[in-house]
Write a protein that holds these residues in place. Structure first.
Motif, mmCIF file in Angstrom:
data_model
loop_
_atom_site.group_PDB
_atom_site.id
_atom_site.type_symbol
_atom_site.label_atom_id
_atom_site.label_comp_id
_atom_site.label_asym_id
_atom_site.label_seq_id
_atom_site.Cartn_x
_atom_site.Cartn_y
_atom_site.Cartn_z
ATOM 1 N N GLY A 18 34.989 45.488 41.739
ATOM 2 C CA GLY A 18 36.600 45.789 41.711
ATOM 3 C C GLY A 18 37.209 44.439 41.405
ATOM 4 N N ALA A 19 36.507 43.455 40.835
ATOM 5 C CA ALA A 19 37.072 42.062 40.754
ATOM 6 C C ALA A 19 36.542 41.767 39.134
ATOM 7 C CB ALA A 19 36.597 41.174 41.641
ATOM 8 N N VAL A 20 37.330 40.929 38.527
ATOM 9 C CA VAL A 20 37.076 40.219 37.409
ATOM 10 C C VAL A 20 35.819 38.896 37.772
ATOM 11 C CG1 VAL A 20 37.815 38.603 35.389
ATOM 12 C CG2 VAL A 20 39.452 40.469 36.329
ATOM 13 N N VAL A 22 33.581 33.640 34.218
ATOM 14 C CA VAL A 22 33.561 33.837 32.866
ATOM 15 C C VAL A 22 34.950 33.845 32.676
ATOM 16 C CG1 VAL A 22 33.392 35.437 30.820
ATOM 17 C CG2 VAL A 22 31.798 35.312 32.765
ATOM 18 N N TRP A 23 36.068 34.595 33.355
ATOM 19 C CA TRP A 23 37.410 34.687 33.197
ATOM 20 C C TRP A 23 38.194 34.139 34.234
ATOM 21 C CZ3 TRP A 23 34.372 38.947 32.181
ATOM 22 C CH2 TRP A 23 34.196 39.241 30.823
ATOM 23 N N GLY A 24 38.171 33.092 34.669
ATOM 24 C CA GLY A 24 38.759 32.249 35.907
ATOM 25 C C GLY A 24 40.186 31.946 35.593
ATOM 26 N N GLU A 47 51.564 46.016 44.507
ATOM 27 C CA GLU A 47 51.451 45.833 42.965
ATOM 28 C C GLU A 47 50.364 45.029 42.390
ATOM 29 O OE1 GLU A 47 56.353 46.071 42.422
ATOM 30 O OE2 GLU A 47 55.298 44.183 41.996
ATOM 31 N N CYS A 48 49.323 44.847 42.993
ATOM 32 C CA CYS A 48 48.225 44.036 42.687
ATOM 33 C C CYS A 48 47.276 44.365 41.593
ATOM 34 C CB CYS A 48 47.234 43.772 43.887
ATOM 35 S SG CYS A 48 48.119 42.819 45.662
ATOM 36 N N SER A 73 44.664 37.748 43.246
ATOM 37 C CA SER A 73 43.097 38.322 43.123
ATOM 38 C C SER A 73 42.820 39.029 41.966
ATOM 39 C CB SER A 73 42.895 39.084 44.327
ATOM 40 O OG SER A 73 43.087 38.639 45.632
ATOM 41 N N LYS A 74 43.662 39.677 41.499
ATOM 42 C CA LYS A 74 43.396 40.591 40.216
ATOM 43 C C LYS A 74 43.659 40.028 38.834
ATOM 44 C CE LYS A 74 41.564 43.727 43.263
ATOM 45 N NZ LYS A 74 40.338 43.576 43.817
#
Length: 530
Positions: free
Chosen positions: A137-139, A143-145, A307-308, A334-335
């Motif tokens: 459920g997370a990036v 890699v994409w911080g 709205e996250c 978070s997202k």
């Protein structure tokens, strides 16, 4: 006297950025999206309640549910005692869908299953080397911080020793920056710093708003309304404080219909919680229906918008109704910024709400972490400029305090880096989501059209039960998916796939899923019912 460096002046880019992993091939979307996904309880789900000795006991519901899974696993069962409990249980009653949706036990049962999934199954007894996890459920933040410019702000705050006490709503420049950013996302409405409180992430914010708005303030017997699908910790935070009814909101052609919420809304409804982009479907709420919901709500009804997940989709300006006095909007890093571990976010509400919330924050947790204020300020300002297509000039430089030591040149360089990081990240994550969507549109699946978010909802027609699908796929092919049950998808074999993983992980996982689904045949008379 200690010399304090200016912002970004110490080392803007301390090391070359790591090379991006190879991305997915460019694939067309192979078939039309699933037209409609429904999430209310079906007869298969109701059977748990009908067999329970006490259907108000969430622990018994959990054990019966797991027992049915273990019984279906047969020789692969890891908890044969629970399977025996299921086999011995007999039907004791009939229950309706409305009874299930209004039951306090349902919310706690799903939360118990959420806990069991992570603690006891996925990262417990079922964990083994070589598994491919598509259920986070997370990036993938490695890699994409966070953009380099935002990381520099964290380093700068550490050098300046900015981690002391602060206003319980957050530092004013950070709140003003968030207010300007959020105002730019709305049509004809605006905020100022008095409408903003910084928080410790989205889950914390919803829990705090529920506690603040519901504890000791109830003047009505009407229940709280919670749209599903939804995130179990958020729903549980409401149910601990007030009677809460679950309201299934279907995904229709990539949009979440709020018609069921409008039907349930009463003048004395105390609070409504909904996600503006749904987890797990990525479906966006119908903005016209949201506007109607806000306008029809009673003056004492609080509309809480999570709205996250509202990112990684077409940029648009939302209705001014979202800034109404009875609305609380919640966002986090978070997202959208790949930083769930920072526990940083904000809420927006009417000034009177924020003024009263100050006392709640001061008495409950003191305030948000002051260490991240500079990062929030920089992030909010740069993201607004990016949305508006602006370049850095004297007006942008003037938005910051002179104490930061910024110059036009180093601010412009930082902003170019920020825009480059964000644009590349979004392009890569969109390509991954499209590639996974194409690969999973198979004869035995329906893939919801994810307009936003990094998650896909996939309905497996050969499964009545999403948790059984998870167990079978993990046992047989070492791939983990997220059962739809854990987002209150109370019918059918809907599972969630997180697409924000390197293609080197996604591609073999998808190949394993394709083999797995190719081996399946529809089972039971309820297979495919939603």
């Amino acid at each position: 006297m200690r010399v304090r460096p200016g912002l970004f002046s110490h080392r803007l880019f301390p090391a070359p950025a790591p090379a991006r992993p190879p991305g997915p091939p460019s694939l067309p979307l192979a078939a039309p999206p699933a037209g409609r996904l429904d999430f209310g309880p079906d007869a298969y789900f109701a059977e748990i309640y009908e067999r329970a000795a006490n259907p108000d006991d969430p622990a018994e519901l959990r054990d019966l549910y797991l027992g049915r899974i273990e019984d279906a696993l047969g020789a692969r069962s890891t908890r044969p005692a629970l399977a025996a409990v299921w086999r011995e249980a007999r039907t004791r009653r009939t229950v309706t869908g409305d009874e299930i949706l209004a039951s306090r036990a349902t919310i706690r049962f799903v939360k118990e299953m959420f806990n069991h999934y992570f603690r006891d199954d996925l990262y417990g007894s079922l964990r083994r080397p070589g598994q491919l996890i598509l259920s986070s459920g997370a990036v993938d933040e490695e890699v994409w911080g966070l953009p380099t410019a935002v990381k520099e702000c964290v380093s700068y705050a550490l050098e300046r020793d900015w981690y002391g006490y602060s206003d319980s709503r957050g530092r004013e420049p950070a709140r003003e920056a968030v207010a300007a950013y959020e105002s730019a996302k709305l049509q004809g409405a605006g905020y100022d710093l008095h409408n903003v409180a910084l928080t410790m992430g989205g889950t914390f914010a919803v829990n705090s708003v529920a506690d603040f708005a519901l504890t000791g303030r109830r003047t009505t017997a009407a229940p709280v309304l919670c749209a599903i699908p939804n995130y179990p910790p958020l729903v549980e935070s409401l149910a601990r404080r007030a009677d809460t009814w679950l309201v299934p909101t279907p995904s229709v052609d990539g949009r979440t219909s709020l018609a069921p919420l409008l039907e349930q809304l009463r003048p004395d409804t105390p609070l409504v919680l909904l996600q503006t982009a749904a987890n797990p479907t990525g479906a966006l709420v119908d903005e016209d229906e949201l506007t109607e919901l806000i306008r029809r709500a009673g003056r004492n009804t609080l509309i809480v918008l999570d709205e996250c997940h509202e990112w990684l989709g077409p940029r648009q300006r939302w209705s001014a109704a979202r800034a109404a006095d009875n609305v609380v909007r919640i966002s986090s890093l978070s997202k959208n910024w790949s930083a769930p571990g920072l526990k940083v976010g904000w809420l927006l509400a009417a000034r009177t709400f924020i003024d009263e919330y100050y006392e709640y924050a001061s008495s409950s947790y003191g305030g948000p972490p002051s260490f991240f204020y500079t990062a929030i300020e920089m992030l909010a300002r740069m993201e607004r400029w990016r949305m508006e297509g602006r370049d850095v000039g004297p007006a942008e430089l003037a938005e910051f305090e002179s104490d930061y030591g910024l110059t036009l040149d180093n601010l412009a360089a930082a902003y170019r880096g920020y825009v480059g990081d964000r644009d590349a990240r979004e392009a890569e994550l969109l390509a991954l989501r499209n590639a996974v969507t194409s690969r999973l549109r198979l004869p035995d699946t329906e893939v919801a059209d994810a307009r936003y978010s990094i998650n896909l909802a996939v309905r497996l027609r050969s499964y009545q039960d999403s948790y059984l699908a998870f167990r079978d796929l993990l046992d047989q092919h070492d791939v983990s998916v997220f059962p739809g049950l854990l987002t209150f998808c109370l019918s059918g074999g809907v599972v969630r796939i997180t697409t924000a993983r390197p293609w080197s992980e996604l591609s073999p996982a998808l190949s394993r899923m394709e083999r797995f689904l190719g081996d399946r045949r529809p089972v039971g008379s309820l297979a495919g019912e939603g």
